[in-house]
Design a protein around this motif. Structure first.
Motif, PDB file in Angstrom:
ATOM      1  N   ALA A 100      -7.035  -0.388   4.815  1.00  0.00           N
ATOM      2  CA  ALA A 100      -6.396  -0.983   3.639  1.00  0.00           C
ATOM      3  C   ALA A 100      -5.068  -1.627   4.003  1.00  0.00           C
ATOM      4  O   ALA A 100      -4.686  -2.660   3.426  1.00  0.00           O
ATOM      5  N   THR A 148       0.487   5.218   0.545  1.00  0.00           N
ATOM      6  CA  THR A 148      -0.465   6.189   1.051  1.00  0.00           C
ATOM      7  C   THR A 148       0.284   7.440   1.493  1.00  0.00           C
ATOM      8  O   THR A 148       1.507   7.493   1.482  1.00  0.00           O
ATOM      9  N   ALA A 177      -9.504   4.875   6.402  1.00  0.00           N
ATOM     10  CA  ALA A 177      -9.509   4.095   5.169  1.00  0.00           C
ATOM     11  C   ALA A 177      -8.114   3.565   4.856  1.00  0.00           C
ATOM     12  O   ALA A 177      -7.964   2.411   4.426  1.00  0.00           O
ATOM     13  N   ALA A 178      -7.094   4.374   5.079  1.00  0.00           N
ATOM     14  CA  ALA A 178      -5.731   3.926   4.822  1.00  0.00           C
ATOM     15  C   ALA A 178      -5.326   2.823   5.790  1.00  0.00           C
ATOM     16  O   ALA A 178      -4.700   1.822   5.400  1.00  0.00           O
ATOM     17  N   SER A 238      -1.300  -0.742  -4.331  1.00  0.00           N
ATOM     18  CA  SER A 238      -2.560  -0.014  -4.259  1.00  0.00           C
ATOM     19  C   SER A 238      -2.256   1.354  -3.658  1.00  0.00           C
ATOM     20  O   SER A 238      -1.259   1.523  -2.955  1.00  0.00           O
ATOM     21  N   GLN A 256     -10.131   9.609   6.065  1.00  0.00           N
ATOM     22  CA  GLN A 256      -9.050   9.184   5.171  1.00  0.00           C
ATOM     23  C   GLN A 256      -8.045   8.316   5.912  1.00  0.00           C
ATOM     24  O   GLN A 256      -7.552   7.317   5.370  1.00  0.00           O
ATOM     25  N   LEU A 285       0.855  -1.188   0.000  1.00  0.00           N
ATOM     26  CA  LEU A 285       0.000   0.000   0.000  1.00  0.00           C
ATOM     27  C   LEU A 285       0.890   1.237   0.000  1.00  0.00           C
ATOM     28  O   LEU A 285       1.807   1.359   0.815  1.00  0.00           O
ATOM     29  N   THR A 305       2.226   9.735  -4.712  1.00  0.00           N
ATOM     30  CA  THR A 305       1.893   8.359  -4.333  1.00  0.00           C
ATOM     31  C   THR A 305       1.775   7.466  -5.565  1.00  0.00           C
ATOM     32  O   THR A 305       2.205   6.306  -5.545  1.00  0.00           O
ATOM     33  N   GLN A 306       1.210   7.992  -6.644  1.00  0.00           N
ATOM     34  CA  GLN A 306       1.066   7.175  -7.846  1.00  0.00           C
ATOM     35  C   GLN A 306       2.421   6.883  -8.481  1.00  0.00           C
ATOM     36  O   GLN A 306       2.679   5.756  -8.938  1.00  0.00           O
ATOM     37  N   LYS A 353      -3.712   4.943  -1.670  1.00  0.00           N
ATOM     38  CA  LYS A 353      -4.709   5.700  -0.904  1.00  0.00           C
ATOM     39  C   LYS A 353      -4.077   7.054  -0.564  1.00  0.00           C
ATOM     40  O   LYS A 353      -3.430   7.221   0.466  1.00  0.00           O
ATOM     41  N   GLN A 354      -4.266   8.030  -1.451  1.00  0.00           N
ATOM     42  CA  GLN A 354      -3.675   9.355  -1.241  1.00  0.00           C
ATOM     43  C   GLN A 354      -4.456  10.110  -0.172  1.00  0.00           C
ATOM     44  O   GLN A 354      -5.679  10.132  -0.201  1.00  0.00           O
ATOM     45  N   THR A 355      -3.759  10.732   0.768  1.00  0.00           N
ATOM     46  CA  THR A 355      -4.440  11.412   1.874  1.00  0.00           C
ATOM     47  C   THR A 355      -4.088  12.894   1.999  1.00  0.00           C
ATOM     48  O   THR A 355      -4.661  13.583   2.843  1.00  0.00           O
TER      49      THR A 355
END
Length: 609
Positions: A498, A457, A494-495, A479, A491, A455, A464-465, A481-483
Motif C-alpha cells: 500500500a 499503518t 500488505a502495508a 488510508s 500484514q 498511509l 491509526t484511525q 492499514k492497522q497491523t
C-alpha cells in the motif's frame, strides 16, 4: 455533646444538603439518604468527629476501615455472581456492609466505570450502603481509582483525557502538570471518586522497565519531584480529592513486573537517596494524603528478603520515622504476585499492618484476611493502640476531604464539570506542548498535507484511525492499514504494498523495543524497516515508550507522544501537518539498543520547526 444533638446538628449541616443534591437525580436516595455526622469543616470539628466516631466503633468496624476492595457490578444493589467467590455475597452494597469496608476501588473490568452518570450512581449507591447499615457510627467510603492518565486511565471519554506523566515531563511545565491534576481530580470528584491513586512518583531510570515506563515523569529525580509536587497540589489543594504517591520506596529501576514476579532493586542506600527518594520527599512536603507501597525487594533498605510492603524497616523506620510522613500508607494490590510469594494471603495482611501500613488494597482472600486481622488484634499481635492510630488516620482523611460532610454527588451536575469544552481545550493545549520531535533528518516535517496521499499503518485500531482522521482534517487523503503490536509477514507485506502508491507513510509503534529476536513483537521493527526500504517518506510515531527508535536508527523522522490516547494522537497529527510546532524535550535518555550505558538521544533533546 450527646449523640442525638450531634446527629441533629450534622443533619442540618450535611444531610439536608446531600438530600437536596440528590433530589430529581433518579438515584432513589433523596428520601433514604442517611445524615452525615460532620459538624463543619473546622479542625475542632474534625477532631471531635474522629474522636467520637472512633470511641463508638466496634472492633469489626475498625478493622473494616483498613480494607479497600474491588467489587463487581455497575450499580450498588444489583447482584453480580462474580462477587460471591470473593465475598460470599452478591451485590456491591452487601460487600460494603458485610465487612464495614473503608473503601472501594473502581476498574473497567469490574464494570465500575462505564460512563459518568453510571459512575456517579454507583458511588452514591455505595455511600448509601456504607451509611445506612445498623451501627452506632456513620462512616462514608473512600472511593478510589487509578486515573494516572496516559497508559493507566480507568475512566475514558467523555471524561477529559491527558497524555500521562512522561508526556508532562516532556512538556517541562509544572503549571501544566498541576492543571492536568486539577481537571482530572475535579472530574473524579464530580463522579463520586474521592481518591486518586496518582501520581506515579517512580523515577524510570531503567529503559527496560516493563511496568512503569511512561507512568513515570522522568529518569531525572528533580524533574520527577517537581512534577509530583505540582500534581499533588492540583489534586488536593485545587480539586479537593486525595492524591497518592506510588510506589514507595521506588519502582523505577526494575526489569521485572511485580504483578507477576518479585523484583529486586539493587540500588545502594546512597543511590536510593539520590534517585528514588526525591519525588516522595517532594510529595510529603506538599502534604500528600496517601503513599502506596511497592511489592519489591530492596536489600539496601531491608536485607530480610521481605517485600517492601511487609517491611517494618522500610514502612515504619524509613517512611514514618526518617521521612516524617504522617499520612496514610496503603499497599499496592495484594493480589499481585510480588507480595504473595512468601506468605499466605491472610498472613500478608497482618504482616503489612504490623510493618506500618494503614490500609490493605484488594486482598484476594477477604474472609481469611479480615479474620486474620481481627485475630491479630484480639491476640495482641497488633495492639489496640496501633489499630486505633491507623483507623484515626483513615477517619481524619475522610473528614478533611469533605467526604463526611458531603458523601453524595449530584448526577445532574455532571455535564457542567466532566469533559467540558473548556477542559478539553486545556487538555489539547497541554498535550500540544508535550509532543517531541526526536529526529527530522530528511526535513519531512512539517508535512504538506493538502491533497497528499498518506498511509497510516502500525499499532492500534483506534490509534491509526484517529491519526488518519486528524491528517484528513488537514487536507490529506488518508488510508489505514492497522497491523497491531505483532504484525504478521502478510500484514507487513500488505502495508508495504500500500505504501508504494502513497506520497508519505506514517507508522505508529507501541513498545517495539520490548522484544527479543524470536518475539512476535519483532514484527514492528520489521514493518518499519521494510517501509523505509520503499523509499517513501516515512514518519515513525512512538505512541508509548520513546525508546523504540534505538531499534530502527535509520528512520529519518521520529516523533514521541508517550501515549496512545486520542488526545495525544490528535496532537501529533497537528504537529505532522505543521499546525503546531513541537516543543517537547525528552524527559529520559534513549539508550543504544542492547547497550543501556550508551546514550543515543540524551535527556533534554528535542527539535522544532
Amino acid at each position: 455533646m450527646s449523640r442525638s444533638a450531634l446527629s441533629h446538628r450534622t443533619f442540618l449541616a450535611g444531610g439536608v444538603a446531600a438530600g437536596m443534591l440528590l433530589a430529581g437525580t433518579g438515584t432513589g436516595l433523596a428520601s433514604a439518604a442517611p445524615p452525615s455526622l460532620a459538624p463543619g469543616a473546622t479542625p475542632a470539628g474534625q477532631t471531635g468527629w474522629v474522636t467520637s466516631t472512633l470511641a463508638r466503633m466496634t472492633l469489626e468496624e475498625k478493622v473494616g476501615q483498613l480494607f479497600i476492595q474491588n467489587v463487581y457490578g455497575k450499580d450498588a444493589t444489583t447482584p453480580d455472581a462474580r462477587n460471591i467467590p470473593l465475598y460470599g455475597v452478591a451485590s456491591p452494597a452487601e460487600v460494603v456492609q458485610k465487612y464495614h469496608l473503608g473503601g472501594v476501588i473502581y476498574f473497567a473490568w469490574t464494570d465500575s466505570v462505564q460512563n459518568p452518570p453510571q459512575i456517579a450512581g454507583l458511588s452514591n449507591g455505595l455511600q448509601k450502603a456504607a451509611l445506612s447499615q445498623p451501627s452506632k457510627v456513620r462512616i462514608p467510603l473512600q472511593i478510589a481509582t487509578d486515573q494516572e492518565q496516559g497508559v493507566v486511565t480507568r475512566i475514558g471519554p467523555p471524561a477529559t483525557q491527558f497524555p500521562g506523566s512522561m508526556a508532562l515531563g516532556a512538556g517541562r511545565s509544572t503549571d501544566d502538570a498541576r492543571t492536568a491534576a486539577r481537571i482530572t481530580g475535579a472530574e473524579l470528584k464530580a463522579m463520586g471518586v474521592n481518591t486518586d491513586f496518582a501520581p506515579d512518583a517512580d523515577v524510570n531510570v531503567n529503559p527496560l522497565n516493563p511496568v512503569i515506563g511512561t507512568r513515570s515523569f522522568s529518569s531525572k529525580p528533580q524533574l520527577a519531584a517537581d512534577m509530583v509536587a505540582a500534581q499533588v497540589a492540583g489534586y488536593q489543594a485545587d480539586a479537593g480529592v486525595t492524591s497518592t504517591a506510588k510506589h514507595f520506596p521506588g519502582h523505577g529501576d526494575t526489569a521485572t513486573d511485580s504483578h507477576v514476579a518479585f523484583p529486586i532493586i539493587t540500588h545502594t542506600r546512597q543511590q536510593w537517596e539520590q534517585i528514588d527518594a526525591p519525588p516522595f520527599k517532594a510529595a510529603i512536603a506538599q502534604g500528600i494524603d496517601m503513599i502506596m507501597t511497592a511489592h519489591l525487594n530492596f536489600p539496601a533498605l531491608d536485607d530480610s528478603g521481605d517485600p517492601a510492603t511487609l517491611s517494618k524497616p522500610i514502612m515504619t523506620g524509613l517512611l514514618r520515622n526518617e521521612l516524617g510522613y504522617k499520612g496514610i500508607i496503603v499497599t499496592d494490590s495484594l493480589a499481585m504476585q510480588g507480595v504473595r510469594d512468601l506468605y499466605g494471603d491472610a498472613e500478608v495482611a497482618v504482616r503489612a499492618l504490623d510493618a506500618g501500613v494503614d490500609q490493605l488494597l484488594m486482598t484476594p482472600s477477604m474472609d481469611d484476611a479480615y479474620a486474620a486481622v481481627l485475630g491479630a488484634v484480639r491476640s495482641g499481635r497488633i495492639s489496640q493502640a496501633t489499630l486505633d492510630a491507623k483507623v484515626r488516620r483513615v477517619l481524619e482523611l475522610k473528614y478533611k476531604r469533605g467526604v463526611v460532610a458531603q458523601p453524595y454527588v449530584d448526577a445532574a451536575a455532571l455535564d457542567s464539570t466532566v469533559g467540558t469544552p473548556e477542559n478539553l481545550a486545556e487538555a489539547a493545549a497541554v498535550t500540544d506542548r508535550t509532543t517531541t520531535l526526536v529526529k527530522n533528518d530528511a526535513g519531512t516535517l512539517p508535512l504538506t498535507t493538502q491533497g497528499k496521499k498518506v498511509l497510516v499503518t502500525g499499532y492500534g485500531v483506534a490509534t491509526t484511525q484517529t491519526l488518519a482522521d486528524g491528517l484528513a482534517a488537514k487536507g490529506a487523503v488518508t488510508s489505514v492499514k492497522q497491523t497491531g503490536t505483532s504484525p504478521t509477514d502478510a500484514q507487513i507485506a500488505a502495508a508495504v504494498s500500500a505504501a508504494t502508491t502513497q506520497d508519505a507513510v506514517v507508522v505508529t509503534t507501541m513498545k517495539a523495543w520490548d522484544t527479543a529476536v524470536t518475539d512476535p513483537r519483532a514484527g514492528q521493527q520489521k514493518l518499519v524497516k521494510q517501509l523505509l526500504a520503499t523509499g517513501k517518506p516515512v514518519i515513525v510515531v512512538a505512541t508509548r515508550d520513546p525508546y523504540d527508535i534505538a531499534y530502527f536508527t535509520d528512520a529519518p523522522t521520529y516523533l514521541a507522544t508517550y501515549s496512545y490516547s486520542p488526545v495525544a494522537i490528535e496532537s501529533v497529527a497537528r504537529v505532522i501537518s505543521g499546525a503546531v510546532s513541537p516543543t517537547g524535550k525528552l524527559p529520559v535518555d534513549i539508550p543504544v539498543a542492547g547497550d543501556p550505558a550508551t546514550v543515543l538521544y540524551p535527556f533534554g533533546h528535542g527539535l522544532t520547526f
